[in-house]
Every structure is written in C-alpha cells, then in structure tokens.
Design a protein around this motif. Structure first.
Motif, mmCIF file in Angstrom:
data_model
loop_
_atom_site.group_PDB
_atom_site.id
_atom_site.type_symbol
_atom_site.label_atom_id
_atom_site.label_comp_id
_atom_site.label_asym_id
_atom_site.label_seq_id
_atom_site.Cartn_x
_atom_site.Cartn_y
_atom_site.Cartn_z
ATOM 1 N N SER A 236 -8.456 -1.948 1.826
ATOM 2 C CA SER A 236 -7.977 -0.818 2.975
ATOM 3 C C SER A 236 -7.797 -2.334 4.837
ATOM 4 O O SER A 236 -8.514 -2.848 3.935
ATOM 5 N N GLY B 10 -3.440 1.469 3.272
ATOM 6 C CA GLY B 10 -4.397 2.144 2.236
ATOM 7 C C GLY B 10 -3.696 2.972 1.390
ATOM 8 O O GLY B 10 -2.296 3.157 1.061
ATOM 9 N N HIS C 275 -12.934 -3.974 2.664
ATOM 10 C CA HIS C 275 -12.446 -3.224 3.705
ATOM 11 C C HIS C 275 -11.953 -4.663 4.400
ATOM 12 O O HIS C 275 -12.798 -5.622 4.206
ATOM 13 N N LYS D 154 0.853 -0.749 0.038
ATOM 14 C CA LYS D 154 -0.013 0.273 -0.166
ATOM 15 C C LYS D 154 0.918 1.431 -0.256
ATOM 16 O O LYS D 154 1.865 1.530 0.386
ATOM 17 N N ALA E 19 -12.017 3.571 9.330
ATOM 18 C CA ALA E 19 -11.669 3.236 7.688
ATOM 19 C C ALA E 19 -12.754 3.268 6.716
ATOM 20 O O ALA E 19 -13.370 3.336 6.337
ATOM 21 N N HIS F 250 -14.125 5.004 3.715
ATOM 22 C CA HIS F 250 -15.013 4.825 2.410
ATOM 23 C C HIS F 250 -16.296 4.900 2.129
ATOM 24 O O HIS F 250 -16.939 4.935 0.703
#
Length: 387
Positions: free
Chosen positions: A206, A225, A180, A62, A78, A82
């Motif tokens: 992520s 990410g 995720h 990442k 996270a 998103h």
C-alpha cells in the motif's frame, strides 16, 4: 530549470519555505473546481473523485485507490487495515511521520507497539537494520510480533534506493510481512530518481500518495492497494470521520497537476534545494541529511543555532522559515532563494558569537516568531530584529 509563471495574486507562497504544503491553488485549479462533478463520494457516486482514485491507482500499478482528506488519515487507516489480531507491532524509522507527527495515531487507532529504528547509515533503513529489530512470531508470548514494515519515501528529502527497497520487499514476502509506504513525497522521489510510480507500487502493498505536498493541490491524499484492502480501508475512513460528500471539486483540482508536467515543477524545486545545500556546505553550515530532493535540513544542534533567531532572520528578508527544515516547492522564486541564503548565513554568524543550548527538543514545526492575528484573518509576524 525556470520559475513557473503565475499571476501575482496567487503567489502568496513565493516566499514561504515552512513546508511544501504552502503552495496555493492556481487559476487553472480554481477553474477546474467550478467545473467539477458534485456526486456523493461517500456512496462512490462522484465521478471526479472516482477518476482521481483510478488515475493514481493506475499510475502506481494498483487495483484501487481511496481519496482521503490528509496523508495522516490515509497512513493511519492503511496501517489499521493491514493489522488484524493484536498483539502486534510495526517497525519504522525513528523519524517516520506515522510515528512522530501523527498525534499518536498508531497507539490510539491501531493499538500497535511501535519499534522505531535509527538507521545504521544515518539516512535510511537497510534490510540489516530491519532484521536486527524484527520481532518474530515464534511462539514467545512476551513479545508483540512484527506484522508491518512502514517506510517513507522521501524521508528527510532522501530518495530511498530502489535496490534496498527490493531487498526489503523480498524479505517481507519470505516472512509474511506487509510493507506500507508513506509516500507523502513519492512524486519527488519518482521525479528525482526516474523510478516510475508503477515500480514503487509493485514493491509496496500500500502507498499513501499525497496530492498537496509539492504537487500543489489544496488538500488530500490517495491511498492505493488491492481491491480487498481498499474496501476495508474505506470502512476505517468512515469510522475516523473521513467520509466526505462532494469531494469532486478537490479531486478535479488535484488532477490538474497530475495531468500536467509535474516532473518539471518538482525538479525545479529540487534545483533550488540543491543550490542552497551547496551554499551551506561552502559556508561550513552543517546539514542533517543529503539534499536529494526539495528539502534542506540544517543541523541546528551541530551549528548551535537558535531556531527562533533563524526564523527572525528570515522575516527580516520577508521569507517565512520554520526551524532548520527548509522546504522548497515550485512556487518559490529564485529571488526568495537568495534571501534565504542571507537569512541562514546571518543566523549562522550570530550563532558563532551566541551559541544556542540545543540540548532540548529542536523546534521544527513551530516558532515564537509568528502567530495568528484573528483581526483580518492574517498571519501577524513579530518583527523584532534585535539579532
């Protein structure tokens, strides 16, 4: 596998199987903290924190990483990052930590509807499970379209099959969904399966990568990410009170195990869990899930076992248990494993004569057999072995 040698004063966790978070800092970690940088991490100026974030991000293929004080924080920010414009929903396993054990964070912080799904195979969600519960954005104003799939690896100690993750990722890309991973124990998955973190990183948008569960660091997770995602997640981390200053000490301690032979440590703990699972199967003690990694989940309901009796049997042998979830880590000794076998066997035998009514919720994270004694800042254990 062999046990990992540590001075006695640091082995307070050798008999603690309540969670793999109960590992204690090693002398090497303590020394590393004394030598850590002391910059301001909120302003991105702490060298060791940046080093940790970049190290973990590179391992997971990442662009960037963000150090968080807990997996709960990294998961929740996270998911919040998103999700953009409500109404929206997320889809996850009905046992997922983000849904069941993060204090309603999804509802409070993201105002998201959650679609919890029971796996048709009993172990992990398949693409077919996801498709059958997916809420499409098809113009129907009555629904909350699915925007995010959140998976956990490992979940209940089960390693998610790589081929299933690839199928799910391809479908998510076709349908414009984010994916995720709650990677609280993704190190365990990587060690057991041989799949490198990089390959998991190529699948998920992520990942929350925990540093304390099994890895032995005293605190923290790294959210990874792309750069744009992490920049916005940093904003939400600050909003949720997760911006800490001199985090270099914690970062340097975490780097000790990351830069050492963590795979051998994890595989040792897995071998203990595998042996306990085989013991339970031999004794006819039912398990909830396959013991792929470092967890053994005893099916208390099927066994009619009282979790508090199990905890007390553990205390009888100077072993700390917490419900039917038995968690191994690299500081647990083989001597402790043998004691756990005795405790579980006796609790199972007791249940045969005194079956427990398991219709209510099963206690996993707490028990009536331990409580905090503020005098001396210790855990006072109620040793009433009438069972």
């Amino acid at each position: 596998m062999t046990e990992f040698e540590l001075p006695p004063k640091y082995i307070t966790a050798a008999n603690d199987l309540r969670s793999d978070t109960f590992t204690t800092p090693t002398p090497e970690m303590m020394q590393a903290a004394l030598e850590a940088s002391i910059g301001d991490a909120v302003y991105g100026e702490d060298v060791d924190t940046v080093r940790l974030e970049q190290t973990v991000a590179r391992m997971a293929a990442k662009e960037a990483g963000l150090f968080c004080v807990s997996g709960t924080l990294s998961n929740q920010i996270a998911i919040r990052t998103h999700l953009t414009q409500p109404p929206y929903s997320i889809l996850c396993d009905y046992r997922a930590h983000v849904y069941t054990h993060e204090a309603a964070g999804l509802a409070i912080l993201s105002q998201a509807m959650v679609v919890p799904v029971i796996p048709s195979n009993g172990d992990y969600l398949t693409l077919e499970d996801i498709k059958s519960h997916y809420v499409p954005d098809d113009g129907d104003i009555h629904g909350a379209p699915t925007r995010l799939i959140s998976l956990e690896n490992t979940l209940h100690g089960i390693v998610y099959p790589l081929e299933e993750l690839v199928r799910i990722k391809a479908w998510c890309m076709e349908n414009g969904l984010k994916l995720h991973c709650d990677g609280a124990r993704i190190w365990n998955a990587a060690a057991q399966s041989g799949v490198p973190l990089k390959q998991y990183g190529e699948i998920f948008d992520s990942i929350s990568i925990c540093l304390s569960k099994s890895m032995g660091a005293p605190i923290g997770s790294v959210l990874v990410g792309n750069l744009k995602f992490i920049k916005k997640a940093t904003h939400f981390r600050k909003q949720q009170g997760g911006g800490i200053r001199q985090s270099g000490m914690m970062a340097r301690m975490a780097l000790v195990n990351i830069n050492n032979d963590w795979k051998s440590q994890l595989l040792y703990s897995h071998s203990l869990a595998h042996e306990l699972a085989e013991f339970c199967e031999t004794k006819g003690i039912p398990l909830e899930s396959p013991a792929d990694t470092n967890f053994v989940f005893i099916n208390l309901k099927a066994a009619r076992m009282d979790p508090d009796v199990l905890v007390k049997k553990g205390l009888k042998y100077n072993v700390k248990l917490m419900g039917g979830r038995v968690s191994f880590h690299y500081q647990v000794t083989r001597d402790t494993l043998e004691k756990v076998k005795l405790a579980i066997s006796e609790a199972f035998d007791y249940a045969k004569e005194h079956p427990f009514d398991c219709n209510g919720p099963t206690q996993i994270y707490r028990s009536e057999s331990t409580e905090v004694d503020v005098d001396g800042n210790a855990i006072r254990e109620i040793k009433t072995y009438k069972y």
